[in-house]
Design an enzyme around this catalytic site. Structure first.
Site, PDB file in Angstrom:
ATOM      1  N   HIS A 101       2.679  -0.490  12.849  1.00  0.00           N
ATOM      2  CA  HIS A 101       2.923  -0.396  11.405  1.00  0.00           C
ATOM      3  C   HIS A 101       1.614  -0.128  10.648  1.00  0.00           C
ATOM      4  CE1 HIS A 101       5.011  -0.983   7.653  1.00  0.00           C
ATOM      5  NE2 HIS A 101       4.170  -1.942   7.296  1.00  0.00           N
ATOM      6  N   ALA A 137       0.814  -1.223   0.000  1.00  0.00           N
ATOM      7  CA  ALA A 137       0.000   0.000   0.000  1.00  0.00           C
ATOM      8  C   ALA A 137       0.848   1.274   0.000  1.00  0.00           C
ATOM      9  CB  ALA A 137      -0.943  -0.004   1.203  1.00  0.00           C
TER      10      ALA A 137
END
Length: 184
Positions: free
Chosen positions: A91, A59
């Site tokens: 994260h 992403a």
């Protein structure tokens, strides 16, 4: 549950000239990505748009790929697809926030982007959102890109091209046609 709420969907825009759209997908969760792509492709084809697909590792790379294509290619719009599922570390927040922020900044620069990088708590949420027969977020992102392209064309200045307009529709003549000077 948000999935049971009804909402208004804008009518699909119509185009005189088919838009060119790049789908950028991060297939980290391949089955989820495939469902998102299927929804996006179906929506683009229904609008008569030309599309191409580019895959990136994750992403965070989606905005970079869109930026490269926006600067170096002739796409009218972009569809950002991927999925981030919350894990045990922070994260998740970094990937969600940074990819979304980067796509927003690209949009403010003039890129017509529909965003369906799913940010979910678990796989089941991702499956429901990605499924074409479900929430079809891939199709929704493609529709968003198409609407932004339509707005850009509506409010944009017509392209004048380079050269001189010929009496023949849409033909452009350039100086120095290779035939040398004309004599009277």
């Amino acid at each position: 549950m948000a999935g049971s709420e009804s909402h208004y969907v804008l009518p699909r825009p119509e185009f005189d000239v088919a838009p060119r759209v790049l789908i950028v997908v991060a297939p980290y969760y391949k089955d989820i990505a495939d469902a998102l792509v299927a929804g996006a492709v179906a929506e683009l084809e229904a609008a008569g748009a030309f599309h191409e697909i580019a895959e990136v590792p994750g992403a965070l790379e989606v905005p970079t790929a869109i930026r490269i294509a926006h600067r170096q290619s002739n796409f009218d719009g972009f569809v950002a697809l991927g999925c981030v599922i919350r894990g045990e570390t922070t994260h998740y927040e970094t990937v969600c926030n940074d990819s979304s922020r980067a796509l927003t900044l690209l949009g403010l620069e003039g890129a017509c982007i529909g965003n369906a990088i799913l940010t979910v708590e678990n796989r089941k949420q991702a499956e429901v959102r990605a499924e074409v027969a479900g929430q079809n977020k891939g199709g929704g992102a493609a529709a968003a890109a198409l609407h932004l392209i339509a707005l850009t064309r509506r409010f944009g200045k017509p392209s004048r091209g380079v050269g001189f307009r010929s009496p023949i529709e849409n033909e452009i003549l350039l100086a120095g046609d290779g035939e040398g000077p004309k004599t009277a």
